[in-house]
Every structure is written in C-alpha cells, then in structure tokens.
Write a protein that holds these residues in place. Structure first.
Motif: not given
Length: 149
Positions: A54-83
C-alpha cells in the motif's frame, strides 16, 4: 488462475518512478528500504513485502490493483475493490506480524528457561543470565497483561 508476474510489476514500478523523475534511492528512502530492494523489484527478482504494497502504491500514485497486475488500468478500479485489496494487504501484514511476535516470544522463553536450567544445574548465577531471565519473564508477563486488557 492468473498469478502475479514479478517482471511486469517490476517494470511498472520502474516506469512510474522514472516518469516522476525519482531515483531508486528516493523511493527507497520514502519506503524505509534499501535501494537494492527497489532494484530487485524493478528487475523482477522479487516482490515488495506485503507491508510495503500500500505505501508503494500510494508513493507511486497508482492503485494496488495496478501494482498487482503490473500494468496501468484504463478503467480505474472502483473504490470498493481497491478498499478490499487494501484490507487484504493489511490483514496479511497483521498476520505476519503476529507470527513473528509469537516466534520471538517462543525463542525468548526458551532461552530464559535454558538459562534458568543451566543456572540451577551448575549452581552458578551469572548476573547476565539473571538479567536475561528477569527481562524475558517481564516481557512475557507484560505482553500477557496487554493482551488481556
């Protein structure tokens, strides 16, 4: 079932970090790790510790989902999923912390008991042994009291 891809995640970390004109050392300092750890992640040799996700994702300004997937997601992950992902990471971190604590207390207790037995058998009470025994039992007792309340 998809598994995490260290190469993709590492590549994303490196790309985003470079886009932000930050060095590995800058990121390492912010996360409290070595620049060698950042280098390993970026080369896909390993993943960050779960407590750093989580601190890494926040620092990079990406979502945890993007970090796990290893790529930027065009459709932003909804807040509930990210939570939900954030909660899973926190639970994992807490479980790992508990297991480390238990292991440390088992080791401390074992050492204290061994020192006590050696002292009883040899009938020699080295001051360092006595201090260690008292300290271990004090920590065990206070830990028990804190858990109780």
């Amino acid at each position: 079932m998809k598994i995490l891809n260290a190469q993709k995640t590492g590549s994303l970390i490196a790309t985003v970090r470079k886009e932000q004109n930050r060095t590995q050392q800058d990121l390492a300092n912010e996360l409290g790790v070595s620049s060698a750890a950042i280098s390993k992640w970026e080369r896909g040799i390993g993943f960050p510790d779960v407590s750093l996700i989580e601190p890494l994702a926040i620092s990079l300004g990406i979502t945890i989902a993007e970090l796990f997937k290893g790529e930027r997601l065009e459709n932003r992950v909804d807040h509930e999923y990210e939570s939900l992902l954030s909660d899973v990471v926190k639970v994992s971190t807490n479980e790992i912390s508990k297991k480390k604590k238990i292991t440390n207390w088992i080791i401390a207790t074992t050492v204290a008991v061994l020192y006590l037995l050696i002292s009883i058998i040899s009938q020699k009470w080295e001051i360092t042994w006595v201090v260690w025994i008292v300290y271990c039992f004090y920590r065990i007792f206070t830990e028990y009291i804190y858990k109780k309340y």
